[in-house]
Write an enzyme that holds these catalytic residues in place. Structure first.
Site, mmCIF file in Angstrom:
data_model
loop_
_atom_site.group_PDB
_atom_site.id
_atom_site.type_symbol
_atom_site.label_atom_id
_atom_site.label_comp_id
_atom_site.label_asym_id
_atom_site.label_seq_id
_atom_site.Cartn_x
_atom_site.Cartn_y
_atom_site.Cartn_z
ATOM 1 N N LYS A 171 0.883 -1.171 0.000
ATOM 2 C CA LYS A 171 0.000 0.000 0.000
ATOM 3 C C LYS A 171 0.919 1.218 0.000
ATOM 4 O O LYS A 171 1.435 1.631 1.039
ATOM 5 C CB LYS A 171 -0.864 -0.011 1.264
ATOM 6 N N GLY A 224 7.393 5.310 7.595
ATOM 7 C CA GLY A 224 6.537 6.486 7.669
ATOM 8 C C GLY A 224 6.738 7.198 8.987
ATOM 9 O O GLY A 224 7.819 7.155 9.574
ATOM 10 N N SER A 225 5.688 7.823 9.472
ATOM 11 C CA SER A 225 5.801 8.664 10.664
ATOM 12 C C SER A 225 5.710 7.836 11.950
ATOM 13 O O SER A 225 5.109 6.760 11.967
ATOM 14 C CB SER A 225 4.664 9.689 10.651
ATOM 15 N N GLY A 229 3.360 4.695 12.837
ATOM 16 C CA GLY A 229 4.132 3.531 13.278
ATOM 17 C C GLY A 229 3.536 2.895 14.532
ATOM 18 O O GLY A 229 3.485 1.669 14.665
ATOM 19 N N GLU A 246 10.390 1.777 10.125
ATOM 20 C CA GLU A 246 11.411 2.769 9.763
ATOM 21 C C GLU A 246 10.731 4.116 9.885
ATOM 22 O O GLU A 246 9.932 4.499 9.030
ATOM 23 C CB GLU A 246 11.876 2.551 8.318
ATOM 24 N N GLU A 379 11.289 16.796 14.167
ATOM 25 C CA GLU A 379 11.520 16.564 12.750
ATOM 26 C C GLU A 379 10.637 17.511 11.942
ATOM 27 O O GLU A 379 9.425 17.483 12.054
ATOM 28 C CB GLU A 379 11.179 15.114 12.394
HETATM 29 P P1 NAP Z 1 2.747 8.568 7.214
HETATM 30 O O1 NAP Z 1 1.635 9.510 7.281
HETATM 31 O O2 NAP Z 1 3.092 7.793 8.425
HETATM 32 O O3 NAP Z 1 2.424 7.607 5.995
HETATM 33 C C1 NAP Z 1 3.202 6.494 5.690
HETATM 34 C C2 NAP Z 1 2.332 5.450 5.048
HETATM 35 O O4 NAP Z 1 1.370 4.989 5.992
HETATM 36 C C3 NAP Z 1 1.535 5.960 3.852
HETATM 37 O O5 NAP Z 1 1.415 4.925 2.899
HETATM 38 C C4 NAP Z 1 0.196 6.264 4.471
HETATM 39 O O6 NAP Z 1 -0.851 6.266 3.535
HETATM 40 C C5 NAP Z 1 0.063 5.124 5.452
HETATM 41 N N1 NAP Z 1 -0.886 5.347 6.541
HETATM 42 C C6 NAP Z 1 -1.360 6.524 7.023
HETATM 43 N N2 NAP Z 1 -2.225 6.305 8.028
HETATM 44 C C7 NAP Z 1 -2.306 4.966 8.185
HETATM 45 C C8 NAP Z 1 -3.037 4.122 9.075
HETATM 46 N N3 NAP Z 1 -3.863 4.614 9.993
HETATM 47 N N4 NAP Z 1 -2.866 2.788 8.961
HETATM 48 C C9 NAP Z 1 -2.039 2.275 8.041
HETATM 49 N N5 NAP Z 1 -1.335 3.016 7.175
HETATM 50 C C10 NAP Z 1 -1.459 4.353 7.242
HETATM 51 O O7 NAP Z 1 4.101 9.254 6.803
HETATM 52 P P2 NAP Z 1 4.362 10.203 5.567
HETATM 53 O O8 NAP Z 1 3.749 11.527 5.886
HETATM 54 O O9 NAP Z 1 3.947 9.553 4.317
HETATM 55 O O10 NAP Z 1 5.939 10.302 5.584
HETATM 56 C C11 NAP Z 1 6.617 11.194 6.398
HETATM 57 C C12 NAP Z 1 7.201 10.504 7.623
HETATM 58 O O11 NAP Z 1 7.804 9.250 7.299
HETATM 59 C C13 NAP Z 1 8.275 11.312 8.266
HETATM 60 O O12 NAP Z 1 8.109 11.307 9.664
HETATM 61 C C14 NAP Z 1 9.556 10.592 7.882
HETATM 62 O O13 NAP Z 1 10.631 10.781 8.721
HETATM 63 C C15 NAP Z 1 9.135 9.175 7.810
HETATM 64 N N6 NAP Z 1 9.991 8.407 6.882
HETATM 65 C C16 NAP Z 1 10.876 7.515 7.392
HETATM 66 C C17 NAP Z 1 11.712 6.798 6.568
HETATM 67 C C18 NAP Z 1 12.689 5.798 7.116
HETATM 68 O O14 NAP Z 1 13.239 5.016 6.389
HETATM 69 N N7 NAP Z 1 12.967 5.780 8.393
HETATM 70 C C19 NAP Z 1 11.628 6.961 5.197
HETATM 71 C C20 NAP Z 1 10.722 7.877 4.702
HETATM 72 C C21 NAP Z 1 9.888 8.583 5.562
HETATM 73 P P3 NAP Z 1 -1.398 7.648 2.911
HETATM 74 O O15 NAP Z 1 -0.207 8.534 2.712
HETATM 75 O O16 NAP Z 1 -2.006 7.219 1.640
HETATM 76 O O17 NAP Z 1 -2.358 8.205 3.905
#
Ligand code: NAP
Ligand code: MG
Length: 477
Positions: A171, A224-225, A229, A246, A379
């Site tokens: 996804k 993701g966030s 997480g 991650e 962050e």
């Molecule tokens: P996010 O909001 O956590 O989204 C990550 C993924 O999770 C997306 O596919 C999102 O889908 C999905 N998601 C959202 N809500 C969910 C839920 N309730 N249940 C299951 N899945 C859900 O993060 P983001 O805004 O895309 O990315 C930014 C964050 O990711 C930052 O904090 C960054 O540091 C972190 N990040 C970490 C790494 C690493 O390797 N450590 C790499 C990249 C990013 P939708 O977007 O379609 O809602």
């Protein structure tokens, strides 16, 4: 392509709902994607289960590896197309998108070649026993990826899972999933069996949550966030399965007075400008020893002011951020820091004729940032660099560790022993000495400690995350 890729076939979502995808460089709609719901996710998981128990599961490790290496070649054959797609979808400069597509191919090449090199062991035990330690796939693995490096993330999470023989459901993030939609098609073209790789697009709270909570998945790989997480780990706990998380970072770059400044300067700048700062491993805290603080800061300000911000297609130094919400979030940090009276050391510049509808923020260099300020610990996930002075080695280590995160760190010094001491004392998943950057190194284990998450991706170690160990005890007398 407003469809889902399930069991080797493009299918509409049951609800028939679609949503628009916007280009961050212009704000214009460039595609529509399907919004998967729980019933679609269920269909994808069932297809994966059939694959792992069927044609996909019967392949030898060598055959799996060959298919993956073929996919790597096919990705390289389509590199220009994928680069254009990725740059348009994320707004990242063309040269960065091009590098991401190369990394994507590299993941399938690396893990394809590794597929038949993971093996178990035997253990000496009581007389008359043969003990075999066998590595098996989990079964069905779920993959949820963010929007910042969609193509790279696709390779990073799926290649090791497929190499170990898992059937997968991904996804991707709704904001940037166009490259993923194309890659699954390329995978089918090279002969990946139906159901080995399924793709469901849609909203995180719906498609993502349904996937994470599905009772028939066996492992979750999430990037993701930290907030999401927590939801993922809770969902995994309910089903008593494992997960890798991650999450984010607030990674320090520690510049000692004896550092090679010419080496450090361009890397320090790139580490925050790359991908408009939307990199989990962005070097977003610059810690500089007080005796060289003014000199280093002055030189950095000079080059930072020359950074050009513009749309992806002119290949600027820095593109837009991903969406209006992210722009508002980053701008909010900048506005609050200014209101708090934190000095602005430098700002980048917009190219002339910036597209009016794009999601641009001006990269900003702040310093000295007070230690307790939000800019020193939270962050931002944007092109905002906080500079903090430190006194000595002890102070540098304390400051480097003074956030909730622990993903990556950089140490700059000509003193090899000091570099080693500091590297050992910084709590993070990776430490770079006189260099910096996690993006390229497919071979290098990567992941966090503390709020940055747990589990390791990349490198050979990632294969361990995607298998289970079985102990077979055989009494033969
Ligand atoms: P996010 O909001 O956590 O989204 C990550 C993924 O999770 C997306 O596919 C999102 O889908 C999905 N998601 C959202 N809500 C969910 C839920 N309730 N249940 C299951 N899945 C859900 O993060 P983001 O805004 O895309 O990315 C930014 C964050 O990711 C930052 O904090 C960054 O540091 C972190 N990040 C970490 C790494 C690493 O390797 N450590 C790499 C990249 C990013 P939708 O977007 O379609 O809602
Ligand atoms: Mg987009």
């Amino acid at each position: 392509m407003a469809k889902l890729f399930i069991d080797g076939v493009w299918q509409a979502a049951d609800g028939g709902e679609t949503m628009p995808v916007f280009a961050p460089s212009t704000g214009q709609e460039i595609a529509r994607i399907a919004c998967a719901g729980a019933s679609d996710v269920d269909r994808a998981v069932k297809a994966a289960r059939r694959a792992v128990e069927g044609a996909w599961g019967r392949l030898t490790a060598t055959e799996r590896g060959r298919l993956m290496m073929r996919l790597a070649e096919r990705i390289l054959d389509h590199a220009q197309e994928l680069t254009d797609l990725e740059a348009r979808d994320t707004g990242k400069p063309m040269s960065q998108a091009r590098a991401d597509v190369q990394a994507l191919a590299r993941y399938f090449e690396y893990y394809g070649a590794a597929a038949d090199k993971v093996h178990g062991d035997t253990i000496p035990y009581l007389n008359g026993y043969n003990i075999a330690i066998v590595k098996e796939p989990h079964g069905v693995t779920a993959h949820i990826t963010p929007w910042n490096y969609p193509a790279q993330m696709f390779g990073r999470t799926l290649a090791p899972a497929l190499a170990m023989g898992n059937a997968t459901v991904i996804k991707p993030a709704e904001d940037a999933c166009l490259s993923a939609l194309r890659i699954v098609e390329l995978a089918a073209e090279v002969g990946l069996p139906d159901g080995a790789l399924n793709l469901v697009t849609g909203r995180g709270e719906e498609a993502g949550a349904a996937l994470a909570a599905h009772p028939d998945i066996n492992f979750i790989s999430f990037t993701g966030s930290p907030e999401v997480g927590t939801l993922i780990q809770t969902a995994a706990a309910r089903n008593h399965i494992g997960c890798t998380l991650e999450l984010g970072g607030k990674s320090p770059q520690v510049v000692f007075a004896d550092a090679d400044m010419d080496l450090a300067l361009p890397t320090v700048q790139k580490a925050i400008i790359q991908n408009a700062g939307q990199t989990c491993s962005a070097g977003s805290r610059l810690l500089v020893q007080r005796s060289v603080y003014d000199g280093f800061t002055e030189r950095l300000a000079e080059s930072f002011a020359k950074v050009r911000v513009g749309p992806h297609h002119i290949d600027p130094d820095c593109g837009p951020v991903i969406n209006p919400a992210q722009r508002a979030r980053v701008q909010g940090y900048i506005d609050r820091a200014r209101a708090d009276g934190i000095p602005v050391i430098a700002e980048a510049q917009y190219v002339p004729d910036l597209p009016a509808g794009g999601y641009y923020v001006l990269p900003t260099l702040f310093g000295p940032v007070p230690r307790g300020n939000a800019l020193a610990c939270e962050e931002v996930f944007g092109p905002v660099l906080s500079i903090l002075p430190f006194e000595d080695e002890e102070d540098a280590v304390r400051l480097a560790n003074a956030t909730e995160y622990g993903l990556v760190a950089g140490v700059w010094t000509r003193d090899g022993a000091k570099a080693q001491r500091v590297a050992r004392r910084i709590r993070s998943g990776q430490v770079f000495i006189n260099c910096y950057g996690a993006g390229g190194g497919v071979e290098l284990p990567f992941g966090g400690v503390k709020k940055s998450g747990h589990g390791r991706e990349k490198g050979f170690m990632a294969l361990e995350e995607f298998c289970v160990t079985k102990t077979v005890v055989n009494y033969h007398g």
